[in-house]
Design an enzyme around this catalytic site. Sequence first.
Site, PDB file in Angstrom:
ATOM      1  N   ASN A 152      86.776   1.779 -13.016  1.00  0.00           N
ATOM      2  CA  ASN A 152      88.273   2.622 -13.013  1.00  0.00           C
ATOM      3  C   ASN A 152      87.818   3.942 -12.464  1.00  0.00           C
ATOM      4  O   ASN A 152      87.383   4.874 -13.051  1.00  0.00           O
ATOM      5  CB  ASN A 152      88.774   2.910 -14.243  1.00  0.00           C
ATOM      6  CG  ASN A 152      89.136   1.637 -14.939  1.00  0.00           C
ATOM      7  OD1 ASN A 152      89.786   0.657 -14.162  1.00  0.00           O
ATOM      8  ND2 ASN A 152      88.964   1.303 -16.403  1.00  0.00           N
ATOM      9  N   GLU A 195      94.999  -3.704 -13.518  1.00  0.00           N
ATOM     10  CA  GLU A 195      95.226  -2.823 -14.512  1.00  0.00           C
ATOM     11  C   GLU A 195      95.690  -1.403 -14.223  1.00  0.00           C
ATOM     12  O   GLU A 195      95.207  -0.592 -14.479  1.00  0.00           O
ATOM     13  CB  GLU A 195      93.759  -2.948 -15.601  1.00  0.00           C
ATOM     14  CG  GLU A 195      93.584  -3.902 -16.215  1.00  0.00           C
ATOM     15  CD  GLU A 195      92.505  -3.600 -17.362  1.00  0.00           C
ATOM     16  OE1 GLU A 195      91.722  -2.999 -17.232  1.00  0.00           O
ATOM     17  OE2 GLU A 195      92.639  -4.728 -18.325  1.00  0.00           O
ATOM     18  N   ASP A 222      88.388 -12.074 -20.443  1.00  0.00           N
ATOM     19  CA  ASP A 222      88.050 -10.919 -20.433  1.00  0.00           C
ATOM     20  C   ASP A 222      87.066 -10.890 -21.624  1.00  0.00           C
ATOM     21  O   ASP A 222      87.116 -10.337 -22.749  1.00  0.00           O
ATOM     22  CB  ASP A 222      89.139  -9.870 -20.801  1.00  0.00           C
ATOM     23  CG  ASP A 222      88.578  -8.371 -20.804  1.00  0.00           C
ATOM     24  OD1 ASP A 222      87.352  -8.323 -20.236  1.00  0.00           O
ATOM     25  OD2 ASP A 222      89.495  -7.321 -20.865  1.00  0.00           O
ATOM     26  N   GLU A 244      81.841  -4.623 -26.022  1.00  0.00           N
ATOM     27  CA  GLU A 244      83.239  -4.179 -26.325  1.00  0.00           C
ATOM     28  C   GLU A 244      83.773  -5.009 -27.330  1.00  0.00           C
ATOM     29  O   GLU A 244      84.899  -4.690 -28.112  1.00  0.00           O
ATOM     30  CB  GLU A 244      83.885  -4.389 -24.899  1.00  0.00           C
ATOM     31  CG  GLU A 244      85.306  -4.062 -24.992  1.00  0.00           C
ATOM     32  CD  GLU A 244      86.196  -4.083 -23.491  1.00  0.00           C
ATOM     33  OE1 GLU A 244      85.658  -4.528 -22.570  1.00  0.00           O
ATOM     34  OE2 GLU A 244      87.447  -4.083 -23.752  1.00  0.00           O
TER      35      GLU A 244
HETATM   36  O1  GCW Z   1      88.046  -5.701 -20.675  1.00  0.00           O
HETATM   37  C1  GCW Z   1      88.773  -4.628 -19.901  1.00  0.00           C
HETATM   38  C2  GCW Z   1      88.208  -3.454 -20.804  1.00  0.00           C
HETATM   39  C3  GCW Z   1      88.574  -2.075 -19.834  1.00  0.00           C
HETATM   40  C4  GCW Z   1      87.720  -2.480 -18.441  1.00  0.00           C
HETATM   41  C5  GCW Z   1      88.631  -3.758 -17.728  1.00  0.00           C
HETATM   42  C6  GCW Z   1      87.784  -4.090 -16.790  1.00  0.00           C
HETATM   43  C7  GCW Z   1      86.583  -0.979 -17.018  1.00  0.00           C
HETATM   44  O2  GCW Z   1      88.911  -3.094 -21.733  1.00  0.00           O
HETATM   45  O3  GCW Z   1      87.987  -1.156 -20.432  1.00  0.00           O
HETATM   46  O4  GCW Z   1      87.977  -1.506 -17.671  1.00  0.00           O
HETATM   47  O5  GCW Z   1      88.158  -4.749 -18.819  1.00  0.00           O
HETATM   48  O6  GCW Z   1      87.043  -4.971 -16.695  1.00  0.00           O
HETATM   49  O7  GCW Z   1      88.183  -3.538 -15.429  1.00  0.00           O
END
Ligand code: GCW
Length: 664
Positions: free
Chosen positions: A193, A274, A347, A375
Amino acid sequence: MKQFIFLLFIFVSNVIIHAEDGSRLWLRYEKNTDFLPEIIFNGKHTPVIETAIDELKNYWNGKTVEFLIDKKQKNWKDGFEIIFNSEKTKLTARSEIGLLYGAYELLRLQKTGFDFMLDDKAAGSTIIGNFPKCDLRILNHWDNIDGSVERGYAGHSLWKWDELPDIVSPRYQEYARANASIGINGTVLNNVNANPKFISREYLVKIACLADIFRPYGIKVYLSINFSSPKESGGLPTSDPLNKDVRQWWKDKVKEIYSLIPDFGGFLVKANSEGLPGPQDFGRTHADGANMLAEALEPYNGIVMWRAFVYSPNSGDRAKQAYEEFMPLDGKFNKNVIIQVKNGPVDFQPREPYSPLFGAMQKTPLMPELQITQEYLGASNHLVFLASMWKEFFDAARQTFTAIAGVANVGENTNWCGHHFAQANWYAFGRLAWNNQLTCNEIAEEWLRMTFSNDTAFINPVKTMILASHEATVNYMMPLGLNCLFAWDHHYGPEPWCNIPGARADWLPGYYHQADSVGIGFNRTISGSNAVSQYPYPLNELFNNIKTCPENLLLWFHHASWNHQMKSGRILWDELCYKYQEGVEQVRDFQKTLDRIENFIDAERFSDVQYKLKIQTKDAVWWRDACLLYFQTFSNKPIPYLLERPVHDLEEMKKIKLNMKHHN
Ligand code: GCW
C-alpha cells in the site's frame, strides 16, 4: 550486594553469559580471540568477498579455508561446494555470493555440531554441495513512511526515514547479515500500500544509503510503487499506462533510481486491489500496467513483481477471483514480469488450499507470496512454526519457482520479531526459499541448535512442540477448513458473529462460514460457486466430492450438515468441538514442555516464552469458546459431554473490543 550475586553467578555457572534478549538471533557464534584462521583467496577482493573472509576469520574455529571461484559451474547458481579434510577446507562457488553463502554454511555446520571428520576417516575428505532451487529470495516489508508497519507485531519499522542518510543504525547491517546467513538476496523496503513519496528524490537518497549497507551481503533493494505516482507526484494529468507521457515519466524515474542504486532490483505492485489505483482505472489490463513498468526497468535488468491479490465485492466467490482475472492474461506479460500470488486463494488464512493459479498459468512466471508476519496466526503472541504450513503449500503446488517472497515479521523490537520463536519463521522462510525440499524437521532442528542448544534433551521435546504448533493453532482457531473468523479490525481474536452494517460482505466472517441450521461451510463444489473446477484433475474431483475431500479442507469446499459423518465416526458438530478442544490441550502441553526444559536455556528467553505461552493458552480457550458457543446457536446441539465446558459467556465475548496495541 548486587555485585556479590553477580560474581557468585559467574562462579557457579563458570561461563560468561551474554544478555539474552534475543537480539543475536540464530547468529550466536563466539568470536575467535587467540587464533584467527587463515583464509586464502587469490581473486579480486570485492566487498562481498571481504564479508565472507571477515565472517570466517571472526568465527570459524577450524584450520585454513581456501576460496575458489569456478565460473563454469552454471547450474550451481548461488550455491557452493565444500571439500573438507584434515589439512584445509576448500570452498568453491560460481560467484562471490556463493562464497559468502558457503562461509555461512561452514559456520552453521560448526554451530550445530556437525562432525566434519565423519567421512574423512574413510574417504579422505567430506564433500558438501548446496545449491539453491530458486533465484530470487525476497522479503517484503509492509513498512510505512511514518514508521508504522502494516500487520507488524514487532514494534516500529527498522527503517528510520527521518534519520537517513545522516544517521545509520547498526541494525541495518545486522539485518543484512541475518538475511544473507539464510540465503535471502532481496528486500522490498516499503508497504505494497505504497506512498508515492518513496520514489521521490528525497527518499531515494535514503534508500540508496540502505542499499550501500546491504550490498556487501548480496542483498538487492526493491520498492513498492503506487500506480498513480505520475499523477500524484509527477504532476501529470493521468497515470494511464498507455499514455506516452506517463510511460516516459516512469522511464525517467527508473533512470534516476538506477543512477543512485545501480543494482536496484525492481518494483513490487499492488494495483486495483483493496481500493488502490491501477491500470483498470483507465480501462487497461493488469498486463498493460505491468508491461509499462517492465519496459522502463528492462534496460537495467530490473523486474516487476505484479501482485495477483485482487478481488471485488461484486464478482462472486472471492476465492475464484484472482484466477479469473489473471488466467486470460497468461502469456501477455513482458519477460521481466513475475506475478506474485499469495499461497492460498483468499488471504493468508491459518489453512487454505493452494491458489489454483499455481500450475495453471503456464506462460507466465509466478512467485508465491508467503506471510511470515502472523497477521492471522496470533500476531507475536502465539508460538506457530510456519514452515509446516509452507511445506503444505510447496507439496501441493508442485511447481518450481524462480522467485519467492515472504512478508517480513521484523521490527525494531530488541528480539526483532516480537516472540523469540517467531525468529524461527524468518529463518525457515530463508531456508525454504533456498530449497523447499528441506524438511520441517531439518529446519526446526537446525534453528533450535543455532538459537538455543545442541543438547538433544532440549532439542527433542522442543522440536516436537514447534512441529505440532501450526496444527494446534489451526485446531483452536479454524479447524476443518474454516477461515476468516477474525475480528474486523485486528485479525487477532475471534468474531465469527461480526456484522457491521453497510460493510462489504466479503469482509465479514458470515460470508466465509455460512453457518445455518443445516450446517456450516462454503459450498465451492460444482453445485455451489464451482471454485473446485479451477483445480486440475483429479484434485477438482477430489475436492468436489464430500466423501473424498480432505477433512482439513472440508468446510472450505463444502457446506456440510451438522450431522455429516466424519472419518472418526463422529458427526461434524462433535468433531468441530473435539478439534477446538484438542487445540487448547495442545497449547497446554506446550506450556508443560517449556517448563521441563527450563534448565537448558537462559532465564530471560525462558520467561519471555513462558509468558507468551500463557497468553496463547488463554487465547486458545477464548477462540474455542467464542466459536463453539456461536456456532452452537445454529447447530442447537450440546458440546459432547466428555469435553470440557466453556468458561466464557457468548454475550460477554461479543463485547470484547481489543486494542491491538496491547498485543504488540
Ligand atoms: O491480508 C490483507 C491485509 C492487508 C494487506 C493486504 C495485502 C498490505 O489485511 O493489511 O495490505 O492483505 O496483502 O495487500
